[in-house]
Design an enzyme around this catalytic site. Structure first.
Site, short mmCIF file in Angstrom:
data_model
loop_
_atom_site.label_atom_id
_atom_site.label_comp_id
_atom_site.label_asym_id
_atom_site.label_seq_id
_atom_site.Cartn_x
_atom_site.Cartn_y
_atom_site.Cartn_z
N CYS A 159 0.80 -1.10 -0.06
CA CYS A 159 -0.10 0.13 -0.07
C CYS A 159 0.81 1.23 -0.01
O CYS A 159 1.60 1.59 -1.14
CB CYS A 159 -0.86 0.04 1.16
SG CYS A 159 -2.40 1.01 1.09
N HIS A 198 -3.39 -5.66 1.08
CA HIS A 198 -3.21 -6.03 2.69
C HIS A 198 -3.35 -7.40 2.93
O HIS A 198 -4.50 -7.89 2.67
CB HIS A 198 -4.06 -5.04 3.47
CG HIS A 198 -3.39 -3.72 3.69
ND1 HIS A 198 -2.29 -3.16 4.03
CD2 HIS A 198 -4.05 -2.57 3.05
CE1 HIS A 198 -2.05 -1.74 4.09
NE2 HIS A 198 -3.31 -1.30 3.34
#
Length: 260
Positions: free
Chosen positions: A116, A209
């Protein structure tokens, strides 16, 4: 206890050694040097505004949180995690010297993974034309340049559960996305999954994630780093069930039921 104190006591719950997800920066202090480096470890940048710490729990004792370049010595792999403020944490990486250290390791063939915000930092550039992170609208900063990617923060935030098949490994991967950044690829990077996963040599970046919570991918990632699998964690539901069973056994449940 009740006889000695006069305080009504429902029961006693023992101290439990059950690993639960962490989202507290103080926890990082106790994880800074959990290995002595013997046999190698996975270095995770201890970003000041780090987020989503729990996704690295599957690394177990192989994980070492680092905040100085000398702490990278002996690392077999490096992870740049997510961040609540990507540009600020990228600046911190440069100020501490970690950026240069990670770049050197990448050049030496050490696997590097950005998740991310970490993915965005590995790219060529980060722009924030709408002031999403509170900076000057339109201002941009150069990334580490290890992935030929360009990120722009958008007002709308992506929050979605995601499943896709990684063509590099053939594994079906599940996780979640939570990001403002929209990333486009240049010609120098391989797009493994559009908008989700990229690779440039030994450097990979993802918006997913929980990538390492996929056991097959964790094993493959550690294989790239020539590291063994750590002891496996039970599923989160199983760990919560363990706690629930201990709580039920340790309390006088008739008292609890009488309070409901």
């Amino acid at each position: 206890m009740q006889e000695q104190t006069g305080v009504p006591t429902v029961g006693v719950i023992p101290m439990l050694d059950v690993t639960l997800p962490e989202e507290d920066g103080v926890w990082l202090d106790s994880r800074a040097a959990t290995t002595d480096g013997a046999g190698g470890f996975v270095a995770i940048a201890r970003l000041p505004r780090v987020s989503n710490l729990d996704e690295f729990a599957p690394l177990g004792p192989l994980a070492r949180w680092v905040s100085r370049p000398d702490e990278l010595a002996g690392a077999r792999a490096v992870i740049i995690p997510g961040s609540k403020s990507t540009a600020a944490d990228l600046n911190w990486l440069r100020q501490t010297g970690l950026a240069a250290g990670i770049t050197r390791l990448a050049g030496a063939g050490v696997p590097v993974l950005g998740v991310c915000g970490g993915l965005q930092m590995l790219g060529q550039s980060i722009r924030d034309p709408h002031g999403v992170e509170g900076g000057v609208p339109g201002a941009g900063v150069p990334g580490l340049g290890l992935l030929d990617l360009h990120t722009e923060f958008m007002p709308d935030k992506t929050t979605v559960q995601t499943t896709f098949t990684d063509p590099e490994t053939g594994f079906a991967l599940t996780g979640y996305e939570i990001h403002h950044g929209q990333t486009r690829a240049g010609s120098g990077v391989q797009t493994l999954a559009p908008g989700l996963l990229w690779r440039q040599g030994n450097v990979r970046g993802t918006y997913l994630h929980g990538l390492l919570e996929n056991p097959a991918y964790l094993e493959r990632f550690l294989g790239w780093a020539d590291l063994p699998l750590p002891p496996g964690l039970d599923s989160l539901d199983a760990r919560l069930d363990t706690i629930a069973a201990q709580v039920r056994a340790g309390l006088d449940w008739s008292v609890i039921e009488g309070m409901l």
